[in-house]
Design a protein around this motif. Structure first.
Motif, PDB file in Angstrom:
ATOM      1  N   LYS A   1     -24.535 -21.951  22.090  1.00  0.00           N
ATOM      2  CA  LYS A   1     -25.853 -21.764  22.707  1.00  0.00           C
ATOM      3  C   LYS A   1     -26.417 -20.366  22.432  1.00  0.00           C
ATOM      4  O   LYS A   1     -27.628 -20.180  22.408  1.00  0.00           O
ATOM      5  CB  LYS A   1     -25.752 -21.952  24.227  1.00  0.00           C
ATOM      6  CG  LYS A   1     -25.536 -23.374  24.677  1.00  0.00           C
ATOM      7  CD  LYS A   1     -25.834 -23.544  26.159  1.00  0.00           C
ATOM      8  CE  LYS A   1     -24.948 -22.653  27.016  1.00  0.00           C
ATOM      9  NZ  LYS A   1     -25.237 -22.862  28.453  1.00  0.00           N
TER      10      LYS A   1
ATOM     11  N   ALA B   1     -34.477 -19.986  26.988  1.00  0.00           N
ATOM     12  CA  ALA B   1     -33.748 -20.925  27.846  1.00  0.00           C
ATOM     13  C   ALA B   1     -34.008 -22.373  27.440  1.00  0.00           C
ATOM     14  O   ALA B   1     -33.106 -23.224  27.522  1.00  0.00           O
ATOM     15  CB  ALA B   1     -34.153 -20.705  29.303  1.00  0.00           C
ATOM     16  N   SER B   2     -35.226 -22.666  26.978  1.00  0.00           N
ATOM     17  CA  SER B   2     -35.556 -24.042  26.583  1.00  0.00           C
ATOM     18  C   SER B   2     -34.697 -24.494  25.403  1.00  0.00           C
ATOM     19  O   SER B   2     -34.279 -25.660  25.332  1.00  0.00           O
ATOM     20  CB  SER B   2     -37.039 -24.145  26.215  1.00  0.00           C
ATOM     21  OG  SER B   2     -37.358 -23.258  25.151  1.00  0.00           O
TER      22      SER B   2
ATOM     23  N   GLN C   1     -31.669 -23.269  24.661  1.00  0.00           N
ATOM     24  CA  GLN C   1     -30.304 -23.432  25.156  1.00  0.00           C
ATOM     25  C   GLN C   1     -30.151 -24.757  25.907  1.00  0.00           C
ATOM     26  O   GLN C   1     -29.101 -25.406  25.832  1.00  0.00           O
ATOM     27  CB  GLN C   1     -29.935 -22.247  26.055  1.00  0.00           C
ATOM     28  CG  GLN C   1     -29.929 -20.914  25.307  1.00  0.00           C
ATOM     29  CD  GLN C   1     -29.329 -19.784  26.129  1.00  0.00           C
ATOM     30  OE1 GLN C   1     -28.275 -19.955  26.739  1.00  0.00           O
ATOM     31  NE2 GLN C   1     -29.991 -18.642  26.147  1.00  0.00           N
ATOM     32  N   ASP C   2     -31.197 -25.170  26.590  1.00  0.00           N
ATOM     33  CA  ASP C   2     -31.165 -26.467  27.267  1.00  0.00           C
ATOM     34  C   ASP C   2     -31.071 -27.618  26.259  1.00  0.00           C
ATOM     35  O   ASP C   2     -30.377 -28.620  26.494  1.00  0.00           O
ATOM     36  CB  ASP C   2     -32.421 -26.646  28.125  1.00  0.00           C
ATOM     37  CG  ASP C   2     -32.413 -25.744  29.353  1.00  0.00           C
ATOM     38  OD1 ASP C   2     -31.327 -25.256  29.702  1.00  0.00           O
ATOM     39  OD2 ASP C   2     -33.493 -25.528  29.927  1.00  0.00           O
ATOM     40  N   ILE C   3     -31.783 -27.470  25.117  1.00  0.00           N
ATOM     41  CA  ILE C   3     -31.724 -28.494  24.063  1.00  0.00           C
ATOM     42  C   ILE C   3     -30.299 -28.627  23.545  1.00  0.00           C
ATOM     43  O   ILE C   3     -29.783 -29.729  23.331  1.00  0.00           O
ATOM     44  CB  ILE C   3     -32.690 -28.141  22.910  1.00  0.00           C
ATOM     45  CG1 ILE C   3     -34.141 -28.309  23.363  1.00  0.00           C
ATOM     46  CG2 ILE C   3     -32.422 -29.033  21.692  1.00  0.00           C
ATOM     47  CD1 ILE C   3     -35.145 -27.824  22.345  1.00  0.00           C
TER      48      ILE C   3
ATOM     49  N   GLU D   1     -27.516 -27.911  25.089  1.00  0.00           N
ATOM     50  CA  GLU D   1     -26.733 -28.599  26.117  1.00  0.00           C
ATOM     51  C   GLU D   1     -26.987 -30.098  26.072  1.00  0.00           C
ATOM     52  O   GLU D   1     -26.069 -30.921  26.165  1.00  0.00           O
ATOM     53  CB  GLU D   1     -27.097 -28.055  27.502  1.00  0.00           C
ATOM     54  CG  GLU D   1     -26.517 -26.698  27.809  1.00  0.00           C
ATOM     55  CD  GLU D   1     -25.042 -26.764  28.154  1.00  0.00           C
ATOM     56  OE1 GLU D   1     -24.495 -27.879  28.254  1.00  0.00           O
ATOM     57  OE2 GLU D   1     -24.424 -25.707  28.311  1.00  0.00           O
ATOM     58  N   ASN D   2     -28.242 -30.468  25.907  1.00  0.00           N
ATOM     59  CA  ASN D   2     -28.634 -31.868  25.955  1.00  0.00           C
ATOM     60  C   ASN D   2     -28.060 -32.681  24.800  1.00  0.00           C
ATOM     61  O   ASN D   2     -27.640 -33.824  24.988  1.00  0.00           O
ATOM     62  CB  ASN D   2     -30.158 -31.977  25.950  1.00  0.00           C
ATOM     63  CG  ASN D   2     -30.626 -33.415  26.060  1.00  0.00           C
ATOM     64  OD1 ASN D   2     -30.218 -34.139  26.966  1.00  0.00           O
ATOM     65  ND2 ASN D   2     -31.458 -33.845  25.125  1.00  0.00           N
TER      66      ASN D   2
ATOM     67  N   SER E   1     -25.943 -38.463  28.229  1.00  0.00           N
ATOM     68  CA  SER E   1     -26.824 -38.647  29.377  1.00  0.00           C
ATOM     69  C   SER E   1     -26.018 -39.114  30.595  1.00  0.00           C
ATOM     70  O   SER E   1     -25.208 -40.034  30.501  1.00  0.00           O
ATOM     71  CB  SER E   1     -27.901 -39.687  29.059  1.00  0.00           C
ATOM     72  OG  SER E   1     -28.666 -39.264  27.954  1.00  0.00           O
TER      73      SER E   1
END
Length: 591
Positions: free
Chosen positions: A496, A570-571, A573-575, A577-578, A583
């Motif tokens: 990340k 942060a957006s 890093q969220d991707i 993670e996703n 899910s």
């Protein structure tokens, strides 16, 4: 019917099938053109991926390399198949979940930078053009021998064929064409292998025949070792490469496979992430059929060649030798004037390819003007071993013609995939994403098709003037993919903290370092700079294995620079993670 008639029939039938599929699967949108509409089944995608990946290098050249290198050639088997495991486990599902059309698209969005996207486009173009040179060379070799045309004309014919199904159908047309091409190439590869295995060892299974016994009761590999040592070669089953170089080449081929853009894009053509995993596993199964057979073909062809040619009078040579002599891919010069072909260890030529004089010698040999001073009188281009093998073994004419059709299928399927990567890199990643974001779907499709035409012309030039034999050129392409794409992709998925500064610096340094090493130790600069000898290799690393070194340098630079520069938003890093976490994972159960 003769070989040439059979060849025209089988090649004509297979080409008619390819053209029919291209017309049926004509692309009507950019999504069709780039990722076949995203609706390809796992089975079809597995077959297409296998055909895309098993290029002319796999079909034509890999067994040839193993045939001449013996144990040392095993690096190609280990690297290319091991790389597919990496791809299936570490990359394919995550990239599919990210949902972008191309590798540069992933890198541009993951690293929130058009600079990163542009560097990725340049890397994709370098890797793809290096790789496609080997495919067009393979096409030229097949056409030259079996359709009795000049290699240059053979390349041009191949360009025209690829243009039809790539131009019309894009990824949609290419995918279903590659399904047909896999069926053709695997049938063409296995039929002569089964014939020859049964002929030499009594076993119809080539993998078992390779380790079986021949008529005199000796094991086939022991017999080949003996033939080798009698002629001054190292034993076939012994290796000469250092442990480090074997490791470096294998790893470079593995991570290069996992970073090849034309293979990765195949996993965007299936509907779901689960389908990406399934198609990767199926492709590995389909690939294994050829890859476990290639060592056997190498052993059969090497044994037959030595027994047929070595210390044999030219006047007694079979017709296949004269046929291949006309292509310039096999040649001999009578240095001791005894009328016999002395095939022993050493170079027959001063250069890499024969330069024929117009006349023949006293004993019928095609006199070579750049003969070396050593005792070896025979020059054999290793790229002919699979194609000439059925002729050497005196198999039926239709089997010989079938191999020609299979070689063309292998070369054309991969060439089409590579050309689509080049096209989409220009039309989607450069034009749509950067220069003209408001471009219409229709105009983007038009630019994609124009890009394919230009790419095919450039690829043809590379095919006519290739920098080495097919598998060596392809190995360098894998090294470039390892040095450029793989670290950016793998770190983009699992780190990340990796940011645009680190990724761009790593890709640039890795690619430049690999290109520099290729020029200094492999290709040189024509008329300006000769390639340096093996004794000058850095750390004893061959050009084919240097992708490992360049990749490690890329990783170190990328990680260090990313730690001393600002973290990604942060957006982003969220991707990351996703795409790594399924899910619903980690949610509390209510039951």
């Amino acid at each position: 019917m003769g070989v040439q008639v059979w060849t025209w029939i089988l090649v004509g039938i297979t080409f008619a099938i390819y053209f029919g599929i291209a017309i049926w699967a004509r692309a009507g949108s950019t999504k069709d053109f780039y990722v076949a509409g995203g609706g390809v089944s796992p089975l079809a995608n597995g077959l297409a991926t296998a055909a895309d990946w098993m290029s002319a290098a796999s079909f034509i050249s890999m067994a040839g390399i193993i045939s001449f290198s013996g144990y040392d050639g095993s690096v190609y088997l280990m690297g290319w198949t091991g790389g597919y495991v990496l791809l299936a486990l570490l990359l394919a599902p995550y990239l599919r979940k990210f949902g972008k059309f191309t590798v540069p698209d992933f890198i541009g969005d993951r690293y929130y930078s058009n600079t990163a996207r542009t560097v990725a486009v340049i890397c994709a173009l370098i890797v793809s053009f290096t790789y496609v040179a080997g495919q067009m060379r393979g096409v030229g070799i097949v056409f030259s021998q079996f359709l009795q045309v000049d290699i240059t004309l053979g390349v041009i014919i191949g360009m025209a064929v690829v243009l039809v199904f790539a131009f019309l159908g894009g990824m949609k047309g290419i995918t279903y064409t590659q399904v047909a091409q896999y069926c053709v190439l695997i049938f063409a590869f296995m039929v002569p292998a089964i014939f020859i295995s049964f002929q030499m060892t009594g076993s119809p299974i080539p993998q078992i025949g390779m380790g079986g016994k021949v008529e005199d009761g000796a094991y086939l590999l022991d017999k080949l070792d003996q033939l080798h040592t009698q002629l001054g070669f190292k034993a076939y089953t012994s290796g000469s490469k250092s442990t480090w170089d074997v490791f470096a080449i294998t790893l470079a081929l593995m991570v290069g496979t996992a970073g090849l853009p034309h293979v990765i894009v195949r996993f965007f053509t299936v509907p779901k992430v689960k389908d990406a995993r399934k198609s990767a596993g199926l492709a590995l199964l389909f690939i294994a059929i050829l890859y476990t057979t290639a060592p056997a073909i190498a052993v059969f062809s090497r044994t037959n060649l030595i027994e047929t040619v070595s210390n044999t009078a030219y006047k007694n040579m079979p017709q296949w030798f004269r046929n291949w002599e006309n292509t310039g891919l096999i040649a001999w010069t009578d240095k001791n004037n005894d009328g016999k072909i002395q095939y022993v260890n050493g170079a027959a030529l001063e250069g890499k390819t024969p330069m024929f004089l117009s006349e023949r010698g006293e004993h019928g040999q095609r006199v070579i003007s750049n003969s070396s001073t050593g005792p070896n009188e025979l020059y054999v281009d290793r790229d002919i071993m699979v194609l000439a093998n059925p002729e050497i073994a005196k198999l039926p004419d239709w089997v010989i013609a079938l191999v020609a059709a299979g070689g063309l299928a292998a070369a054309l399927s991969t060439a089409a995939g590579l050309l689509l990567v080049i096209s989409t890199s220009v039309s989607h990643d450069l034009i749509k994403k950067q220069l003209r974001p408001d471009i219409s779907d229709k105009a983007e499709l038009k630019i994609a098709r124009i890009s394919i035409v230009v790419a095919i012309i450039v690829a043809g030039i590379f095919g006519i003037y290739p920098p080495g034999f097919v598998a060596a050129v392809v190995a360098l392409a894998f090294g470039l993919a390892a040095a450029s794409f793989f670290p950016a992709i793998i770190l983009g998925i699992f780190d990340k903290r990796m940011n645009k500064e680190g990724a761009v610096a790593g890709m640039v340094v890795g690619t430049v370092l690999m290109l520099f090493y290729m020029v200094r130790f492999k290709t040189g600069l024509v008329g300006v700079l000769d390639p340096l000898p093996e004794s000058e290799w850095w750390f004893g690393t061959s050009p084919e294995g240097f992708g490992t070194v360049a990749m490690l340098v890329n990783v170190v630079i990328a990680v260090v620079i990313s730690r001393v520069t600002p973290a990604p938003p942060a957006s982003v890093q969220d991707i990351v993670e996703n795409i790594r976490i399924p899910s619903g994972a980690g949610q509390a159960s209510t039951h």
